[in-house]
Design a protein around this motif. Sequence first.
Motif, PDB file in Angstrom:
ATOM      1  N   GLU A   6       0.838  -1.201   0.000  1.00  0.00           N
ATOM      2  CA  GLU A   6       0.000   0.000   0.000  1.00  0.00           C
ATOM      3  C   GLU A   6       0.872   1.251   0.000  1.00  0.00           C
ATOM      4  O   GLU A   6       1.995   1.250   0.535  1.00  0.00           O
ATOM      5  CB  GLU A   6      -0.917   0.057   1.233  1.00  0.00           C
ATOM      6  CG  GLU A   6      -1.844  -1.121   1.424  1.00  0.00           C
ATOM      7  CD  GLU A   6      -1.317  -2.088   2.443  1.00  0.00           C
ATOM      8  OE1 GLU A   6      -2.138  -2.803   3.070  1.00  0.00           O
ATOM      9  OE2 GLU A   6      -0.089  -2.152   2.631  1.00  0.00           O
ATOM     10  N   CYS A  22      -2.583   0.031  -4.046  1.00  0.00           N
ATOM     11  CA  CYS A  22      -2.212  -1.297  -3.559  1.00  0.00           C
ATOM     12  C   CYS A  22      -1.652  -2.072  -4.744  1.00  0.00           C
ATOM     13  O   CYS A  22      -2.396  -2.444  -5.656  1.00  0.00           O
ATOM     14  CB  CYS A  22      -3.426  -2.006  -2.976  1.00  0.00           C
ATOM     15  SG  CYS A  22      -3.150  -3.744  -2.541  1.00  0.00           S
ATOM     16  N   CYS A  96      -4.860  -3.215   2.364  1.00  0.00           N
ATOM     17  CA  CYS A  96      -5.476  -3.943   1.271  1.00  0.00           C
ATOM     18  C   CYS A  96      -5.204  -5.431   1.480  1.00  0.00           C
ATOM     19  O   CYS A  96      -4.213  -5.813   2.105  1.00  0.00           O
ATOM     20  CB  CYS A  96      -4.983  -3.479  -0.097  1.00  0.00           C
ATOM     21  SG  CYS A  96      -3.246  -3.761  -0.455  1.00  0.00           S
TER      22      CYS A  96
END
Length: 126
Positions: A6, A22, A96
């Motif tokens: 990220e 991400c 993420c």
Amino acid sequence: EVQLVESGGGLVQAGGSLRLSCAASGFTFDDYAIGWFRQAPGKEREGVSCLSISLGMTHYADSVKGRFTMSSDNAKKTVYLQMDNLKPEDSAVYYCAATRGTYTCSNYVISEYDYWGQGTQVTVSS
């Protein structure tokens, strides 16, 4: 090696915007759905949004609907979370994660997400 990385977090004033990225590697991107989660101090990790790469479908939690937009660049194996009209309550570490549950990503069941990034801090000042 599987990686989710990220980036894009930071400090912003209320009403401002940030775009998180991400970047995925080490797995078959098209076979997965990518979810964004966030965790504020003292609170449980919560699902914010998810995108099924193969279906091109997105889902948003009620708390962010209309303010956050998720998208992907499949050639770059990267997903984005555009966050607009940010509020102080959006402050959290954002993660993420990838799940093979392309139809169930919006259940945001943490144990069903196989891979996780390291997180990026988002701080919204009032």
